[in-house]
Design an enzyme around this catalytic site. Structure first.
Site, PDB file in Angstrom:
ATOM      1  N   GLY A   1       0.808  -1.219   0.000  1.00 40.52           N
ATOM      2  CA  GLY A   1       0.000   0.000   0.000  1.00 40.52           C
ATOM      3  C   GLY A   1       0.835   1.259   0.000  1.00 40.52           C
ATOM      4  O   GLY A   1       0.528   2.230  -0.701  1.00 40.52           O
ATOM      5  N   CYS A   2       1.917   1.270   0.744  1.00 40.67           N
ATOM      6  CA  CYS A   2       2.768   2.461   0.823  1.00 40.67           C
ATOM      7  C   CYS A   2       3.497   2.706  -0.491  1.00 40.67           C
ATOM      8  O   CYS A   2       3.668   3.843  -0.920  1.00 40.67           O
ATOM      9  CB  CYS A   2       3.752   2.334   1.980  1.00 40.67           C
ATOM     10  SG  CYS A   2       2.921   2.248   3.585  1.00 40.67           S
ATOM     11  N   THR A   3       3.910   1.634  -1.137  1.00 40.55           N
ATOM     12  CA  THR A   3       4.555   1.764  -2.448  1.00 40.55           C
ATOM     13  C   THR A   3       3.566   2.320  -3.464  1.00 40.55           C
ATOM     14  O   THR A   3       3.895   3.234  -4.236  1.00 40.55           O
ATOM     15  CB  THR A   3       5.116   0.408  -2.912  1.00 40.55           C
ATOM     16  OG1 THR A   3       6.094  -0.025  -1.950  1.00 40.55           O
ATOM     17  CG2 THR A   3       5.757   0.507  -4.285  1.00 40.55           C
TER      18      THR A   3
ATOM     19  N   ALA B   1       3.018   6.069  -2.683  1.00 38.97           N
ATOM     20  CA  ALA B   1       4.183   6.881  -3.049  1.00 38.97           C
ATOM     21  C   ALA B   1       4.297   7.027  -4.571  1.00 38.97           C
ATOM     22  O   ALA B   1       4.579   8.118  -5.080  1.00 38.97           O
ATOM     23  CB  ALA B   1       5.454   6.259  -2.475  1.00 38.97           C
TER      24      ALA B   1
END
Length: 172
Positions: A52-54, A57
């Protein structure tokens, strides 16, 4: 109803933490000793390299390159997580992120922006703040699970709020 974040309509808190190269990054950013007068999307995310963070970003990276409102407003995007500098550097390089990614290992920025723990206290928060060109926090969106919604939130705020756009843009 979700309570309004206490920083809304207040000056953006300042902090200084390392960027992905280990260099001190002063927030709000300055140029020649003066605060940069551009809108800022400051986003906090739980952990570099996770799915999710990738995605989040990379959505901000792509919005800076592709979305007209991001280009026209000259919005500065800044990512923050509690990961160490080395992990941030690898994350930035692997995904070719075009904006500063900061290491907040001691939670300095998290505390300043009053982000809360997410997922029942099991992870850091995923929160995005839109700060106008005058340095005032105008909007906040917090959702750990909806990582796809944060870049969209910034897009809508830039379109909705003339003060979040660059000075020359809102004068037209």
């Amino acid at each position: 109803m979700v309570p309004r974040h206490p920083l809304i309509d207040k000056p953006a808190p300042s902090f200084c933490i390392p960027d992905s190269n280990g260099e001190p990054f002063k927030f709000p950013p300055e140029q020649e000793g003066k605060r940069v007068e551009k809108p800022i999307a400051l986003f906090f995310y739980p952990e570099s390299g996770t799915y999710g963070c990738t995605r989040e970003a990379c959505q901000f990276r792509d919005a800076l390159a592709e979305k007209e409102i991001f280009k026209r407003s000259e919005v500065l995007v800044i990512g923050v997580s509690s990961d160490p500098v080395e992990k941030q550097k690898a994350f930035v390089e692997k995904h070719k992120l075009s904006y500063p990614v900061l290491s907040d290992a001691d939670q300095t920025a998290h505390k300043a922006y009053q982000t809360e723990r997410g997922l029942l206290g099991l992870s850091d928060a995923r929160a995005t703040f839109v700060i106008d060109r005058k340095g005032i926090v105008k909007a906040e969106f917090s959702s750990v699970l909806h990582y796809n919604a944060h870049a969209k939130f910034v897009t809508k705020e830039l379109e909705r709020n003339p003060e979040s756009r660059c000075h020359r843009d809102w004068k037209r």
